[in-house]
Design a protein around this motif. Sequence first.
Motif, PDB file in Angstrom:
ATOM      1  N   TYR A   8       0.842  -1.197   0.000  1.00  0.00           N
ATOM      2  CA  TYR A   8       0.000   0.000   0.000  1.00  0.00           C
ATOM      3  C   TYR A   8       0.875   1.244   0.000  1.00  0.00           C
ATOM      4  O   TYR A   8       0.653   2.189  -0.745  1.00  0.00           O
ATOM      5  CB  TYR A   8      -0.890  -0.027   1.251  1.00  0.00           C
ATOM      6  N   ALA A   9       1.919   1.200   0.851  1.00  0.00           N
ATOM      7  CA  ALA A   9       2.818   2.351   0.933  1.00  0.00           C
ATOM      8  C   ALA A   9       3.498   2.593  -0.408  1.00  0.00           C
ATOM      9  O   ALA A   9       3.620   3.723  -0.876  1.00  0.00           O
ATOM     10  CB  ALA A   9       3.841   2.147   2.036  1.00  0.00           C
ATOM     11  N   ASN A  12       1.056   4.158  -2.812  1.00  0.00           N
ATOM     12  CA  ASN A  12       0.928   5.578  -2.458  1.00  0.00           C
ATOM     13  C   ASN A  12       2.102   6.371  -2.992  1.00  0.00           C
ATOM     14  O   ASN A  12       1.960   7.441  -3.570  1.00  0.00           O
ATOM     15  CB  ASN A  12       0.913   5.751  -0.924  1.00  0.00           C
ATOM     16  N   THR A 137     -13.037   5.601  -6.620  1.00  0.00           N
ATOM     17  CA  THR A 137     -11.804   5.038  -6.094  1.00  0.00           C
ATOM     18  C   THR A 137     -11.701   3.610  -6.600  1.00  0.00           C
ATOM     19  O   THR A 137     -12.600   2.814  -6.417  1.00  0.00           O
ATOM     20  CB  THR A 137     -11.850   5.035  -4.554  1.00  0.00           C
ATOM     21  N   PRO A 144      -7.125   0.802  -1.960  1.00  0.00           N
ATOM     22  CA  PRO A 144      -7.907   1.827  -2.651  1.00  0.00           C
ATOM     23  C   PRO A 144      -6.986   2.851  -3.299  1.00  0.00           C
ATOM     24  O   PRO A 144      -6.062   3.360  -2.664  1.00  0.00           O
ATOM     25  CB  PRO A 144      -8.721   2.481  -1.524  1.00  0.00           C
ATOM     26  N   SER A 146      -7.000   6.434  -5.309  1.00  0.00           N
ATOM     27  CA  SER A 146      -7.838   7.574  -5.639  1.00  0.00           C
ATOM     28  C   SER A 146      -7.811   7.814  -7.144  1.00  0.00           C
ATOM     29  O   SER A 146      -6.743   7.970  -7.740  1.00  0.00           O
ATOM     30  CB  SER A 146      -7.311   8.807  -4.898  1.00  0.00           C
ATOM     31  N   ARG A 149      -6.013  11.084  -8.272  1.00  0.00           N
ATOM     32  CA  ARG A 149      -4.557  11.027  -8.216  1.00  0.00           C
ATOM     33  C   ARG A 149      -4.007  10.127  -9.317  1.00  0.00           C
ATOM     34  O   ARG A 149      -2.944  10.395  -9.877  1.00  0.00           O
ATOM     35  CB  ARG A 149      -4.093  10.509  -6.846  1.00  0.00           C
TER      36      ARG A 149
END
Lengths: 294, 420, 341
Positions: A8-9, A12, A137, A144, A146, A149
Amino acid sequence: MDAFILSYAVVNGLLQGAIYGGVALGLSLIFGVLRVVNFAHGSFLMLSLYISFWCWSLFGMDPYLSALINIPAMFALGYMVQSVIIAPLIKRESAMVVEPLSALLLTAGVFLVMDNAALMAFGPDVRALQAGYYVPTIVVGGIPISGQRLIAALAAFAVAGGISYWLRHSDMGRAIRATAQNRDAAAMSGINVSSVYAMTFGLGCSVLGLFGALIAPFLPISPAIGLAFGIKSFIVVVLGGLGSISGAIVGGIVIGVFEAVASQFVTATSASIGSLVLFILILIFRPQGIMGRA
Amino acid sequence: MSKSNWARSVQKVLMAGAMTAAMGSSAFAAEAVKMGCVLPLSGGSAAVGNQTKVGVEIAAKQINDAGGIKSLDGAMLEVVFADSQSKPDVGVTETERVIARENVSVLCGAFNSAVTFPATEVAERMKTPWVVVGSVKDEITERDFKYIFRINNKATYDAREQIDAMDMLKDEFGSGPKTLAMLYEGSDWGRSHAANVKVIAAERGYEIVVDEAAPPNQTDFGNQLLKIRAAKPDAVIVALYTPDHLLFTRQMMEQRLDLPFGVHSVGGGMEDPAFYKALPPEAAFYAFVQEDWQIDILKVSTDPAILSADEATKAALGYGMSAYTAQGISAVYVIADALERAKSADREALRAALAETDIQSGPALVTGYNRIKFDEQGQNTFAHGVISQNIGGERKTMWPKENRAADSTPVWPVPAWSDR
Amino acid sequence: MKTTIAAKSTRSGGLRLNQTTVLVTILLVLALAPIVVTDSFTLHSMIMVLFFAYMATSWNFVCGYVGQLSLGHAMFNGMGGYVSVLMFTQLGLSPWLGMLFGGVLAMVTAVLIGLPTFRLKGPYFTLTMIAFAEIVRIWIENTNEFAGIPLKGAEGLIVPNRGDDFWAFQFSTKLPYYYIILSFLAVALVATAWMERSKLGFCLKAIRGDRDAAEALGVNPTFYTSLAFAISAFMTAIGGSFYAQFFRYINPERSMGLELSIDMAVMSIIGGQGTVLGPLLGAAILTPIAEIARGEFGGGLLGLHLVVYGLALMLCVLYFPKGAIEPIRKLCLRYFGGNER
């Protein structure tokens, strides 16, 4: 830490990093051609964010549509700033080589004026625009993402690719590359160097115009946001290699992923110190960056 | 001229003379009382500063329209605003300028604790009374100062109220959070609040699993949200100003981060009306907000001054009263009340009158307190906030129970995003 | 040659204006000013002008002469302030001594930072200095306690009030502060003037012209730039301690922020970097603008003074690269004759 959080990181970081890269593109391009470190880079982004905001607030225009206004407006602004403010400095230097510190100071002056004129005109209040529809999303593997983004991140890749292609295959693009390589030779080959400079600056700013429109939907807008993005852009561009288009994207992603993963272990502020340390190390030991030529 | 005509002329002249003398003397007596107001009209807290300014202006106008300070022959209140730029040294310089150059009788302000703390020291040194507006730093009224008075609550109250509310809901519904995450802005306000929460949480048996200070002007809270997700707390306590709070709340919704007992904001962004205009309403549903005033007071109050102030605020700002507008209004009414009792605009007399303040009704209580009375340190011990919950877009007071409206029912635990 | 000069001076009536004369005159005027100026607020403004003049002069000591643009000098200011305040609150040490410790810390930091950084070219050096200053600022802003020392992060440090206490570097009126900062400024100006004519000054200018050539001629660039940088950092840190004692409050954003670094640099540049009196002139021009912009418009036109600074900077770079002092100097030379120096 478990694999889910780590991935996830990373996701991101990829998204945020690509956005940083897209925003930093213009800075790299301008340096590559004009050898000018545009201290006011963040200020231009801030203006383009406001343009998108006002288009939405006054005319109800969808932020993505506002790119149609933002891109030409920022191009014109960049072209004008270069022709009116920076060109006299270049002309003064007989060899058409800009003394780097003077250019830095000049663009620092532009930054002071732009940021604070915006503060005077728009006030310090934070504005946020809301897209009328909801960009969904997307959930990938439980993570998830966005939609807004993602669009901005993909655009960064697309723009980088597009500009690289254009630089290689169009007449103007070739002129720009020639000037970047050797301005005297370019001038002697009949290229109008001052026109190339103005075009490049305009192009760099128009990229900011596009990204302003793309990130306005999810970012709170205030005059202070320019400096924050400006400093990040410097870090990204130095990391990736000043003057390299792909370097901006690569640099952005490296910083984005680094900060995302690091902030799972330490506070976000320590992670940003980490980026600054990385920045200093690169400047001292490998100033040409990851993708730059020595 | 006949005798009666001449008499009538003399009468007219005498009347004219008397009227001029009367006008002259009332104009003379109506020398305005100057009041300084140091606020962040620019910089990071400008939105709050401007809302407070509007409140101060509205209250001053109401008082002036009603005849000014009656015990001073209808003297008008004149407010001199000074911009602290949200910066302590600027606030200090402006305080000195307003006291020395503008010769004000009293000062109010300055919202940012970092500004109010040193600026009130200047006021104390220059023997000018200061009514604190909005600043919560405990030490402001812990210095044995004689000239400083604070109407609103201290920082420790805020933290205590948030935990009190959680305890109350736990009793009411039978379940509550055991672990808490804290996300707060990295400067004065956020940090001191986090420190206070830590102390009270330890006393009441809550465990803090995430303790994260956010740097200002963040462009992405994704990393912090992920950290919170990884730690799986039962509830999160948030202390952020408007821009960061907006980003955080929006991203929390986008990322569908579920916390069983929800978001507990100590205000900041979530007390700012501009916040709600910039988000889809669903993003803030079920959030608990520690409000510095009773948010739904406009529904229960019948005071015409308060209701007309709300109207005037809408006309000036485009949205109704907020905690900050209310605090501005309250400060001016407290000062006016003191002026009436002091019967003088002299700083010493005013200070003495302020120390004797005991207000139990009227527009000064627009913030929802029951009483305003300052202790020996200048703190209004009757100050308290309320904890509201956002039900369908409307913030309703839930704690303390005495302030809860009859038709308000808390939603506890807080439903997951997929169940909304 | 000799006759021409002599003719010039006799024609102007024998009034010889050189830098020393001007310097002494200005300092004398400033020293006597408080006799006329008694208003506390004006005195406060003058203290601010002198403070910024001192800071700009400290910045100029290295940057004006070496020709590098440091936009991270504020970190030394912050170090000075934090060290002297912490030593006072934790150890009871007089700030007069504490500020020396702050100065030494700043010097050591400057040398360590300068060693790898000074050989970077123009903008790279500037960006690196910004990065260093930001690291220091962000670290302090987010650290409440370090090794038992309460740094108090973004809250900042408050100096407890001691009223009138010379050893605590606190006074209840403004006048003592005025004379203290004036003395600091005098020392800084004299130091700069002395440096200009010394070996250090010549070596710095040689390095500015062409670092490699200077090295080839036997000038050790690292040694001289480090020396100048260290002295500059020391002076800046002392200024930071003064600021802390004057306002009795410091925090990372104001003491170490980019805005202060920019202020120092812009004032020097607009006044005339690489000259003794340039920074003082720059501060004298720009500081009142900031005070007026804030006072007159009361927040109505926020950021106005920075717009003016920005415009002045742009004009300066394009049309007055030697700063405002250059046209003034030419005027003085024309009307008063005298030496170049």
